[in-house]
Design an enzyme around this catalytic site. Structure first.
Site, PDB file in Angstrom:
ATOM      1  N   ARG A  60      38.644  50.798  50.553  1.00 29.34           N
ATOM      2  CA  ARG A  60      38.435  49.391  50.159  1.00 29.34           C
ATOM      3  C   ARG A  60      36.936  49.030  50.132  1.00 29.34           C
ATOM      4  O   ARG A  60      36.555  47.901  50.454  1.00 29.34           O
ATOM      5  CB  ARG A  60      39.187  48.424  51.087  1.00 29.34           C
ATOM      6  CG  ARG A  60      40.665  48.620  51.127  1.00 29.34           C
ATOM      7  CD  ARG A  60      41.353  48.336  49.788  1.00 29.34           C
ATOM      8  NE  ARG A  60      42.763  48.620  49.914  1.00 29.34           N
ATOM      9  CZ  ARG A  60      43.315  49.826  49.694  1.00 29.34           C
ATOM     10  NH1 ARG A  60      42.559  50.834  49.284  1.00 29.34           N
ATOM     11  NH2 ARG A  60      44.602  50.001  49.839  1.00 29.34           N
ATOM     12  N   SER A  86      47.246  41.958  51.285  1.00 26.93           N
ATOM     13  CA  SER A  86      46.831  42.289  52.656  1.00 26.93           C
ATOM     14  C   SER A  86      45.563  41.506  53.000  1.00 26.93           C
ATOM     15  O   SER A  86      44.561  41.627  52.305  1.00 26.93           O
ATOM     16  CB  SER A  86      46.498  43.776  52.768  1.00 26.93           C
ATOM     17  OG  SER A  86      47.606  44.527  52.367  1.00 26.93           O
ATOM     18  N   GLU A 110      39.969  41.935  54.645  1.00 30.76           N
ATOM     19  CA  GLU A 110      39.834  42.623  53.342  1.00 30.76           C
ATOM     20  C   GLU A 110      39.534  41.580  52.257  1.00 30.76           C
ATOM     21  O   GLU A 110      38.792  41.842  51.315  1.00 30.76           O
ATOM     22  CB  GLU A 110      41.141  43.362  53.032  1.00 30.76           C
ATOM     23  CG  GLU A 110      41.129  44.036  51.679  1.00 30.76           C
ATOM     24  CD  GLU A 110      42.439  44.747  51.347  1.00 30.76           C
ATOM     25  OE1 GLU A 110      43.026  45.406  52.219  1.00 30.76           O
ATOM     26  OE2 GLU A 110      42.854  44.638  50.184  1.00 30.76           O
TER      27      GLU A 110
HETATM   28  C1  LIG Z   1      50.401  40.131  46.239  1.00 32.82           C
HETATM   29  C2  LIG Z   1      49.123  40.926  46.268  1.00 32.82           C
HETATM   30  C3  LIG Z   1      49.161  42.296  46.493  1.00 32.82           C
HETATM   31  C4  LIG Z   1      47.981  43.058  46.534  1.00 32.82           C
HETATM   32  N1  LIG Z   1      48.066  44.403  46.725  1.00 32.82           N
HETATM   33  C5  LIG Z   1      46.958  45.161  46.740  1.00 32.82           C
HETATM   34  C6  LIG Z   1      47.039  46.578  46.911  1.00 32.82           C
HETATM   35  O1  LIG Z   1      48.124  47.159  47.019  1.00 32.82           O
HETATM   36  N2  LIG Z   1      45.894  47.295  46.931  1.00 32.82           N
HETATM   37  C7  LIG Z   1      44.666  46.702  46.780  1.00 32.82           C
HETATM   38  O2  LIG Z   1      43.659  47.417  46.794  1.00 32.82           O
HETATM   39  N3  LIG Z   1      44.558  45.362  46.599  1.00 32.82           N
HETATM   40  C8  LIG Z   1      45.663  44.582  46.579  1.00 32.82           C
HETATM   41  N4  LIG Z   1      45.564  43.225  46.415  1.00 32.82           N
HETATM   42  C9  LIG Z   1      44.220  42.615  46.269  1.00 32.82           C
HETATM   43  C10 LIG Z   1      43.788  42.418  44.799  1.00 32.82           C
HETATM   44  O3  LIG Z   1      44.856  42.569  43.939  1.00 32.82           O
HETATM   45  C11 LIG Z   1      42.694  43.425  44.404  1.00 32.82           C
HETATM   46  O4  LIG Z   1      41.598  43.353  45.281  1.00 32.82           O
HETATM   47  C12 LIG Z   1      42.176  43.151  42.971  1.00 32.82           C
HETATM   48  O5  LIG Z   1      41.321  44.205  42.560  1.00 32.82           O
HETATM   49  C13 LIG Z   1      41.426  41.838  42.872  1.00 32.82           C
HETATM   50  O6  LIG Z   1      41.187  41.595  41.504  1.00 32.82           O
HETATM   51  P1  LIG Z   1      40.756  40.159  41.003  1.00 32.82           P
HETATM   52  O7  LIG Z   1      40.413  40.279  39.564  1.00 32.82           O
HETATM   53  O8  LIG Z   1      41.805  39.171  41.332  1.00 32.82           O
HETATM   54  O9  LIG Z   1      39.455  39.922  41.877  1.00 32.82           O
HETATM   55  P2  LIG Z   1      38.885  38.549  42.437  1.00 32.82           P
HETATM   56  O10 LIG Z   1      39.736  38.080  43.563  1.00 32.82           O
HETATM   57  O11 LIG Z   1      38.669  37.609  41.312  1.00 32.82           O
HETATM   58  O12 LIG Z   1      37.491  39.055  43.000  1.00 32.82           O
HETATM   59  C14 LIG Z   1      37.449  39.932  44.101  1.00 32.82           C
HETATM   60  C15 LIG Z   1      35.980  40.310  44.389  1.00 32.82           C
HETATM   61  O13 LIG Z   1      35.463  41.061  43.297  1.00 32.82           O
HETATM   62  C16 LIG Z   1      34.367  40.393  42.679  1.00 32.82           C
HETATM   63  N5  LIG Z   1      34.538  40.592  41.230  1.00 32.82           N
HETATM   64  C17 LIG Z   1      35.643  40.308  40.500  1.00 32.82           C
HETATM   65  N6  LIG Z   1      35.471  40.706  39.233  1.00 32.82           N
HETATM   66  C18 LIG Z   1      34.237  41.247  39.151  1.00 32.82           C
HETATM   67  C19 LIG Z   1      33.477  41.837  38.097  1.00 32.82           C
HETATM   68  N7  LIG Z   1      33.958  41.955  36.853  1.00 32.82           N
HETATM   69  N8  LIG Z   1      32.217  42.277  38.379  1.00 32.82           N
HETATM   70  C20 LIG Z   1      31.706  42.159  39.635  1.00 32.82           C
HETATM   71  N9  LIG Z   1      32.374  41.611  40.667  1.00 32.82           N
HETATM   72  C21 LIG Z   1      33.635  41.172  40.428  1.00 32.82           C
HETATM   73  C22 LIG Z   1      34.476  38.948  43.113  1.00 32.82           C
HETATM   74  O14 LIG Z   1      33.214  38.308  43.108  1.00 32.82           O
HETATM   75  C23 LIG Z   1      35.055  39.096  44.499  1.00 32.82           C
HETATM   76  O15 LIG Z   1      34.035  39.411  45.421  1.00 32.82           O
HETATM   77  C24 LIG Z   1      46.720  42.430  46.359  1.00 32.82           C
HETATM   78  C25 LIG Z   1      46.684  41.041  46.114  1.00 32.82           C
HETATM   79  C26 LIG Z   1      47.867  40.300  46.072  1.00 32.82           C
HETATM   80  C27 LIG Z   1      47.794  38.827  45.776  1.00 32.82           C
END
Ligand SMILES: Cc1cc2nc3c(=O)[nH]c(=O)nc-3n(C[C@H](O)[C@H](O)[C@H](O)COP(=O)(O)OP(=O)(O)OC[C@H]3O[C@@H](n4cnc5c(N)ncnc54)[C@H](O)[C@@H]3O)c2cc1C
Length: 339
Positions: free
Chosen positions: A164, A238, A334
């Site tokens: 992570r 998580s 996380e």
């Molecule tokens: C129900 C549920 C289940 C999940 N299961 C998992 C799992 O199994 N495994 C796992 O690893 N994660 C899991 N997650 C967490 C999440 O899905 C991941 O971390 C995902 O990659 C976040 O993507 P996002 O576009 O929503 O990021 P955001 O929440 O929008 O951003 C997350 C971080 O990344 C940065 N960021 C976003 N996009 C960019 C970009 N293009 N360039 C630079 N920085 C950027 C943001 O500034 C922030 O710091 C889960 C979440 C939920 C709600």
């Protein structure tokens, strides 16, 4: 022409469903718009937050700066013998990409089915599930450097992926915006059943020679049964990382708690299941005001409706304190805390 909106509610842009406002908000649909945005020097000195699907963040209060929401689309794919290269816009939805690949028998991502969020965020924390991490399918990514207004390609080595973790969360935090990611997949399936739950569910379905589509379906089924759907109950998956501890500390904990759930994590290291630790402290399914932990998985904090970011944050602090008191282990969040 790039539009900057003011005083925008972020409620529908974060999966926790926290009702916080952004002072400024820009949606980016093409990488040139990043160049255009930062040609105005005011944004170089303004507090900024890049956002994809908002599924890994907790907005503790209103954001008094500029939200840059990534919406760059497009999927290009190329086959060379058994290798498949897929280049994807950072604003594509991760699970749409997984489905695109599974439908074409491009193998490698099936264990990462149904993870919420955008493709551009996937390298940030090296997303992972069911024995596979992003780094296993990652080839490179293209990112915009805010300070210089130029684009750079990062190889897998450049990204320094860990559990992570990546270079984008540590040394280069806040400096780059990922605009596209290139993946290296295969036409030859290498089915990964490291996680017993997948094997068990395949057996329940009478499947002995699973295809990648079978694995994707089974992973999706297991996830739906364990995790709350953010469209009905706000959450960010998580909330804490699984803590990794050394041999000595592990032995002390195991003496007192022989059934402590753990996995090997490299030479002399042990990964503890954070959900188990939290559950042992009596938190599973507990409701605290408008927030609480999920009834099927204590590692997931939820918004039961109308929770503020501060309420969720305060609950997470209480959980950290009680886990530390009982086990002497400090949980790390996380989820990205914003504010
Ligand atoms: C129900 C549920 C289940 C999940 N299961 C998992 C799992 O199994 N495994 C796992 O690893 N994660 C899991 N997650 C967490 C999440 O899905 C991941 O971390 C995902 O990659 C976040 O993507 P996002 O576009 O929503 O990021 P955001 O929440 O929008 O951003 C997350 C971080 O990344 C940065 N960021 C976003 N996009 C960019 C970009 N293009 N360039 C630079 N920085 C950027 C943001 O500034 C922030 O710091 C889960 C979440 C939920 C709600």
């Amino acid at each position: 022409m790039l539009q900057i909106q003011e005083n925008v509610s972020l409620k529908k842009f974060n999966t926790f469903g926290i009702d916080a406002n952004a002072r400024y908000f820009a949606e980016i649909s093409h990488e040139d718009e990043l160049v255009e945005l930062f040609a105005d020097p005011q944004w170089l000195t303004t507090n900024r937050l890049v956002m994809g699907g908002g599924s890994n963040m907790l907005l503790v209060k209103d954001f008094e700066g500029l939200i840059i929401r990534m919406n760059i689309r497009g999927i290009e794919h190329r086959i060379s013998q058994n290798d498949v290269y897929v280049e994807v816009g950072g604003g594509e939805v991760w699970n749409d990409l997984v489905n695109f690949c599974v439908d074409r028998n491009y193998a490698g991502m099936e264990n990462l089915s149904l993870i919420p969020g955008s493709v551009g965020a996937s390298p940030i924390q090296n997303i992972g599930a069911y024995g596979v991490e992003l780094k296993d399918v990652f080839a490179s990514c293209r990112a915009f450097e805010i300070a210089t207004g130029t684009f750079r390609t990062f190889t897998k080595e450049d990204c320094k992926f860990g559990y992570r973790e990546s270079v984008f969360k540590i040394e280069l935090a806040g400096q780059y915006i990922i605009v596209s990611v290139k993946f290296h997949l295969s036409l030859k399936a290498n089915i990964n059943l490291k996680y017993g739950a997948i094997e068990q569910e395949l057996a329940n379905r009478g499947i002995t020679e699973p295809t990648i589509e079978d694995v994707s379906k089974v992973v999706s089924h297991i996830r739906v049964s364990k995790l709350p759907d953010p469209s009905t109950i706000g959450n960010a998956g998580s909330f804490f990382k699984n803590p990794v501890i050394g041999d000595e500390q592990f032995r002390i904990i195991q003496q007192q708690f022989p059934d402590v759930v753990n996995y090997p994590a490299g030479e002399g290291l042990h990964k503890l299941a954070a959900g188990w630790l939290i559950e042992q402290c009596g938190w599973k399914g507990k409701v605290v005001g408008n927030t609480g932990t999920w009834k099927n998985q204590a590692l997931v904090l939820v918004n039961h409706g109308g929770a503020t970011g501060e309420e969720v944050y305060s609950l997470s602090s209480q959980i950290i304190d009680t886990v530390y008191t009982k086990f002497g282990v400090t949980l790390q969040r996380e989820v990205n805390i914003i504010g």
